[in-house]
Design a protein around this motif. Structure first.
Motif, PDB file in Angstrom:
ATOM      1  N   SER A 138    -107.655  31.675 107.039  1.00 39.14           N
ATOM      2  CA  SER A 138    -109.062  31.554 107.422  1.00 39.14           C
ATOM      3  C   SER A 138    -109.635  30.270 106.826  1.00 39.14           C
ATOM      4  N   ILE A 139    -110.800  29.886 107.309  1.00 37.22           N
ATOM      5  CA  ILE A 139    -111.458  28.689 106.775  1.00 37.22           C
ATOM      6  C   ILE A 139    -111.870  28.924 105.325  1.00 37.22           C
ATOM      7  N   SER A 140    -112.370  30.117 105.007  1.00 36.59           N
ATOM      8  CA  SER A 140    -112.785  30.383 103.625  1.00 36.59           C
ATOM      9  C   SER A 140    -111.601  30.338 102.670  1.00 36.59           C
ATOM     10  N   GLU A 141    -110.439  30.833 103.116  1.00 36.72           N
ATOM     11  CA  GLU A 141    -109.241  30.750 102.267  1.00 36.72           C
ATOM     12  C   GLU A 141    -108.788  29.301 102.094  1.00 36.72           C
ATOM     13  N   THR A 142    -108.956  28.490 103.131  1.00 30.92           N
ATOM     14  CA  THR A 142    -108.595  27.069 103.024  1.00 30.92           C
ATOM     15  C   THR A 142    -109.538  26.376 102.046  1.00 30.92           C
ATOM     16  N   LYS A 143    -110.820  26.716 102.092  1.00 28.26           N
ATOM     17  CA  LYS A 143    -111.770  26.154 101.124  1.00 28.26           C
ATOM     18  C   LYS A 143    -111.377  26.547  99.704  1.00 28.26           C
ATOM     19  N   ASN A 144    -111.021  27.825  99.504  1.00 30.07           N
ATOM     20  CA  ASN A 144    -110.585  28.280  98.182  1.00 30.07           C
ATOM     21  C   ASN A 144    -109.340  27.531  97.730  1.00 30.07           C
ATOM     22  N   TYR A 145    -108.397  27.329  98.658  1.00 31.81           N
ATOM     23  CA  TYR A 145    -107.184  26.578  98.345  1.00 31.81           C
ATOM     24  C   TYR A 145    -107.524  25.157  97.882  1.00 31.81           C
ATOM     25  N   LEU A 146    -108.423  24.489  98.612  1.00 33.71           N
ATOM     26  CA  LEU A 146    -108.806  23.121  98.252  1.00 33.71           C
ATOM     27  C   LEU A 146    -109.466  23.078  96.881  1.00 33.71           C
ATOM     28  N   LYS A 147    -110.368  24.015  96.613  1.00 38.48           N
ATOM     29  CA  LYS A 147    -111.041  24.060  95.304  1.00 38.48           C
ATOM     30  C   LYS A 147    -110.031  24.245  94.182  1.00 38.48           C
ATOM     31  N   GLU A 148    -109.118  25.207  94.367  1.00 37.84           N
ATOM     32  CA  GLU A 148    -108.134  25.493  93.323  1.00 37.84           C
ATOM     33  C   GLU A 148    -107.160  24.343  93.123  1.00 37.84           C
ATOM     34  N   SER A 149    -106.693  23.737  94.205  1.00 38.25           N
ATOM     35  CA  SER A 149    -105.752  22.614  94.055  1.00 38.25           C
ATOM     36  C   SER A 149    -106.455  21.424  93.403  1.00 38.25           C
ATOM     37  N   TRP A 150    -107.742  21.228  93.740  1.00 42.07           N
ATOM     38  CA  TRP A 150    -108.506  20.149  93.109  1.00 42.07           C
ATOM     39  C   TRP A 150    -108.669  20.427  91.615  1.00 42.07           C
ATOM     40  N   ARG A 151    -109.027  21.661  91.247  1.00 40.18           N
ATOM     41  CA  ARG A 151    -109.172  22.020  89.824  1.00 40.18           C
ATOM     42  C   ARG A 151    -107.853  21.830  89.084  1.00 40.18           C
ATOM     43  N   TYR A 152    -106.756  22.244  89.717  1.00 45.20           N
ATOM     44  CA  TYR A 152    -105.438  22.099  89.099  1.00 45.20           C
ATOM     45  C   TYR A 152    -105.139  20.633  88.796  1.00 45.20           C
ATOM     46  N   ARG A 153    -105.361  19.755  89.769  1.00 46.25           N
ATOM     47  CA  ARG A 153    -105.094  18.325  89.560  1.00 46.25           C
ATOM     48  C   ARG A 153    -105.994  17.736  88.488  1.00 46.25           C
ATOM     49  N   ILE A 154    -107.260  18.123  88.477  1.00 40.53           N
ATOM     50  CA  ILE A 154    -108.192  17.616  87.467  1.00 40.53           C
ATOM     51  C   ILE A 154    -107.742  18.064  86.081  1.00 40.53           C
ATOM     52  N   ASN A 155    -107.407  19.344  85.941  1.00 36.67           N
ATOM     53  CA  ASN A 155    -106.969  19.859  84.644  1.00 36.67           C
ATOM     54  C   ASN A 155    -105.634  19.262  84.220  1.00 36.67           C
ATOM     55  N   LYS A 156    -104.764  19.013  85.175  1.00 31.71           N
ATOM     56  CA  LYS A 156    -103.461  18.425  84.872  1.00 31.71           C
ATOM     57  C   LYS A 156    -103.617  16.982  84.397  1.00 31.71           C
ATOM     58  N   ASN A 157    -104.518  16.249  85.043  1.00 31.88           N
ATOM     59  CA  ASN A 157    -104.728  14.851  84.673  1.00 31.88           C
ATOM     60  C   ASN A 157    -105.638  14.673  83.483  1.00 31.88           C
ATOM     61  N   HIS A 158    -106.472  15.663  83.199  1.00 26.28           N
ATOM     62  CA  HIS A 158    -107.418  15.582  82.086  1.00 26.28           C
ATOM     63  C   HIS A 158    -107.368  16.889  81.293  1.00 26.28           C
ATOM     64  N   PRO A 159    -106.276  17.123  80.573  1.00 22.93           N
ATOM     65  CA  PRO A 159    -106.174  18.394  79.835  1.00 22.93           C
ATOM     66  C   PRO A 159    -107.269  18.475  78.760  1.00 22.93           C
ATOM     67  N   PRO A 160    -107.689  19.708  78.421  1.00 23.96           N
ATOM     68  CA  PRO A 160    -108.714  19.836  77.394  1.00 23.96           C
ATOM     69  C   PRO A 160    -108.220  19.250  76.072  1.00 23.96           C
ATOM     70  N   LYS A 161    -109.144  18.618  75.367  1.00 21.16           N
ATOM     71  CA  LYS A 161    -108.772  18.010  74.080  1.00 21.16           C
ATOM     72  C   LYS A 161    -108.564  19.100  73.039  1.00 21.16           C
TER      73      LYS A 161
END
Length: 101
Positions: free
Chosen positions: A74-97
């Motif tokens: 569904s479109i809502s599941e695709t939106k959730n996928y995009l949000k989660e993959s974006w969060r994953y990349r951000i956290n991977k590239n900028h791990p918490p100090k």
């Protein structure tokens, strides 16, 4: 996630709209005019960030696979996928100090 919005994009026809119905309508018009059936399912969902009034694509993925089935169901599941993959990349590239005491 308030600063992010989602838009639908068809690269085959170079058309972007905030609602999938607008993209589907434009694709149908072009398919009928140009007899290009292959673009019918060429729709991508893009996650956009507006930073200082300038839109920037943060993440995107196609809605349909080669069998013309919706990839994430569904479109809502695709939106959730995009949000989660974006969060994953951000956290991977900028791990918490780490707090070193």
């Amino acid at each position: 996630m308030e600063k992010y919005q989602f838009v639908f994009f068809s690269g085959a026809i170079g058309f972007t709209a905030p609602h999938i119905g607008e993209v589907r309508k434009e694709i149908t018009r072009r398919v009928e005019r140009e007899k290009a059936e292959s673009v019918r399912h060429d729709i991508e969902l893009q996650m956009i960030e507006n930073k200082d009034g300038v839109p920037k694509i943060q993440d995107s993925c196609y809605l349909y696979n080669d069998s013309f089935e919706m990839i994430h169901g569904s479109i809502s599941e695709t939106k959730n996928y995009l949000k989660e993959s974006w969060r994953y990349r951000i956290n991977k590239n900028h791990p918490p100090k780490k707090n070193i005491s």
